[in-house]
Design a protein around this motif. Structure first.
Motif, PDB file in Angstrom:
ATOM      1  N   SER A 140      20.443 -81.993  45.879  1.00  0.00           N
ATOM      2  CA  SER A 140      19.141 -81.378  46.158  1.00  0.00           C
ATOM      3  C   SER A 140      18.111 -82.377  46.666  1.00  0.00           C
ATOM      4  CB  SER A 140      18.607 -80.711  44.881  1.00  0.00           C
ATOM      5  OG  SER A 140      19.505 -79.729  44.405  1.00  0.00           O
ATOM      6  N   ARG A 196       8.975 -72.296  45.378  1.00  0.00           N
ATOM      7  CA  ARG A 196       9.950 -71.735  44.437  1.00  0.00           C
ATOM      8  C   ARG A 196      10.609 -72.856  43.634  1.00  0.00           C
ATOM      9  NH1 ARG A 196      12.644 -69.768  49.315  1.00  0.00           N
ATOM     10  NH2 ARG A 196      13.911 -71.436  50.215  1.00  0.00           N
ATOM     11  N   ARG A 198      14.242 -73.568  41.493  1.00  0.00           N
ATOM     12  CA  ARG A 198      15.598 -73.144  41.184  1.00  0.00           C
ATOM     13  C   ARG A 198      16.200 -74.139  40.199  1.00  0.00           C
ATOM     14  NH1 ARG A 198      13.653 -69.399  43.004  1.00  0.00           N
ATOM     15  NH2 ARG A 198      14.267 -68.114  44.784  1.00  0.00           N
ATOM     16  N   LYS A 219      11.888 -71.464  31.691  1.00  0.00           N
ATOM     17  CA  LYS A 219      11.137 -70.434  32.408  1.00  0.00           C
ATOM     18  C   LYS A 219       9.815 -70.124  31.703  1.00  0.00           C
ATOM     19  CE  LYS A 219      13.208 -67.018  34.410  1.00  0.00           C
ATOM     20  NZ  LYS A 219      14.025 -65.817  34.694  1.00  0.00           N
ATOM     21  N   ASP A 228       8.056 -67.525  41.073  1.00  0.00           N
ATOM     22  CA  ASP A 228       9.388 -67.539  41.672  1.00  0.00           C
ATOM     23  C   ASP A 228      10.239 -68.631  41.012  1.00  0.00           C
ATOM     24  OD1 ASP A 228      11.598 -67.193  43.199  1.00  0.00           O
ATOM     25  OD2 ASP A 228      10.647 -67.634  45.127  1.00  0.00           O
ATOM     26  N   TYR A 230      14.035 -69.196  39.229  1.00  0.00           N
ATOM     27  CA  TYR A 230      15.343 -68.605  38.991  1.00  0.00           C
ATOM     28  C   TYR A 230      16.306 -69.729  38.601  1.00  0.00           C
ATOM     29  CZ  TYR A 230      19.387 -65.568  39.489  1.00  0.00           C
ATOM     30  OH  TYR A 230      20.518 -64.836  39.238  1.00  0.00           O
ATOM     31  N   ILE A 231      16.908 -69.616  37.422  1.00  0.00           N
ATOM     32  CA  ILE A 231      17.795 -70.653  36.907  1.00  0.00           C
ATOM     33  C   ILE A 231      19.141 -70.022  36.559  1.00  0.00           C
ATOM     34  CG2 ILE A 231      18.086 -72.472  35.178  1.00  0.00           C
ATOM     35  CD1 ILE A 231      15.051 -72.434  34.778  1.00  0.00           C
ATOM     36  N   ASN A 232      20.197 -70.512  37.183  1.00  0.00           N
ATOM     37  CA  ASN A 232      21.548 -70.034  36.909  1.00  0.00           C
ATOM     38  C   ASN A 232      22.119 -70.707  35.665  1.00  0.00           C
ATOM     39  OD1 ASN A 232      22.043 -68.194  39.072  1.00  0.00           O
ATOM     40  ND2 ASN A 232      22.195 -69.947  40.462  1.00  0.00           N
TER      41      ASN A 232
END
Length: 382
Positions: A140, A196, A198, A219, A228, A230-232
């Motif tokens: 990243s 955002r 991630r 979060k 915005d 979003y965490i997998n």
């Protein structure tokens, strides 16, 4: 070959003392073609000489080069390194578990584009380590920096085949890097605003619920700043996980100008007498570290500052400019080493955004230099 005493070393060989900044010295030696000698490596420690991880880095460099001459004295406290040609090609390498695979990837990122043939490396070891950036952090933060200086697009690849943690890490990572004749100068001065966030919460050999607990805490903090988020979750099991339990979380913030900031936190390897890590604490720690990275700002994450500085210095003989947050100690050391290897100095000046009424975040640093015009002479000419 007879070992050279310090008094016999030719004057054109660059000499250093101590174990600090070991990797950047070897990288600059290969890129500049200048031999180096490093002496007094932990000569006063209980375990003197090169560490297992440092010896492992030297072995990796020996695999991707041809004609390099490496000599270490009997106690391991002195290293003579005469660089050879960067060849690249297919390499399988087992990394030392003293450090993570990210420790070795940072070296390959600097050297890969200048090899004779594209790198295709399989690294085995710890995919996540407290001392080194994780594979996701490298992907990243560092790969976007590489793509700014080379026309690689999607040709460069970094993939985790098997995730594994210490103490018995046997993970596997594939890294593929194309080659290039030269670098292009860059003018990157706009940071942009975070649009955002991630992330990924990984767990190996533990309950999958631990990953959800890290995500919930992260979060809870980050969504106070931006919606915005979003965490997998990534739960490794079976043949795709190592034999050691552990968990952690990696967060990435992306700005409107394509700048990435990364932060991470992970549990410590299980050991007698140590307290178990609490998932909520790791989620909170990673979130606060990410907010600190955003506060520091700049056009590159702090873990990739030295890579951007190195690529700026190797570019064409034209002006390159990069804006960063406060310089890290490793970045400062890189600037000092460039003076010795390439006789190159940077113009460093404080930066303030005149378009904004409020002076938010840490003070920014503007780095400007004229590249040395390094060409990849190892690249085959068709």
């Amino acid at each position: 070959m007879r070992y050279l005493e310090m008094s016999e070393i030719p004057s054109h060989i660059i000499q250093y003392e101590g174990s600090n900044y070991f990797r950047i010295r070897l990288v600059l030696s290969l890129l500049s073609g200048k031999s180096i000698t490093i002496s007094q490596i932990r000569h006063n420690d209980i375990n003197p000489g090169l560490s297992e991880a440092e010896v492992n880095v030297v072995r990796l460099l020996d695999k991707i080069t041809n004609g390099s001459h490496i000599h270490v004295n009997e106690t391991g406290t002195e290293l003579n390194f005469r660089p050879g040609l960067l060849v690249g090609g297919k390499v399988h390498h087992v990394c030392s578990n003293q450090r993570g695979i990210g420790y070795y990837l940072e070296v390959l990122l600097c050297l890969g584009p200048f090899c004779k043939v594209p790198l295709d490396v399989v690294l085995r070891g710890a995919t996540n380590h407290k001392l080194d950036p994780s594979i996701e952090a490298v992907r990243s933060a560092s790969l976007p920096v590489i793509k700014k200086f080379f026309n690689f697009d999607n040709d460069i690849e970094l993939k985790v085949v098997k995730r594994a943690l210490n103490p018995n890490a046997d993970g596997e990572v594939i890294f593929k890097c194309p080659i290039s004749r030269k670098l292009k100068p860059v003018q990157i001065t706009k940071q942009g605003k975070v649009k955002r966030i991630r992330g990924i919460a990984f767990t190996t050999k533990v309950s999958p619920a631990i990953g959800h607990r890290m995500v919930f805490e992260a979060k809870r903090i980050l969504m106070k700043c931006i919606p915005d988020v979003y965490i997998n979750t990534d739960h490794s099991k079976g043949v795709k996980s190592g034999t050691s339990p552990g968990f952690g979380i990696i967060l990435v913030a992306e700005t409107t100008e394509g700048v990435f900031f990364t932060a991470e936190a992970m549990s410590s390897p299980a050991s007698p007498g140590s307290l178990p890590a609490i998932p909520e604490d790791l989620g909170r720690e990673a979130s606060l570290r990410l907010l600190e990275e955003i506060h520091n700002g700049g056009c590159v994450s702090s873990c990739s500052q030295s890579l951007a500085i190195l690529l700026m210095s190797l570019g064409e003989k034209d002006v390159s400019k990069f804006v960063t947050g406060p310089l890290t100690p490793y970045s400062i050391a890189t600037l000092r080493h460039l003076v010795k290897f390439f006789a190159l100095t940077f113009q460093i000046e404080p930066i303030r955004d005149e378009d904004e009424d409020l002076d938010l975040g840490a003070s920014k640093v503007g780095l400007t230099c004229v590249g040395v015009g390094l060409r990849n002479l190892n690249k085959r000419v068709l």
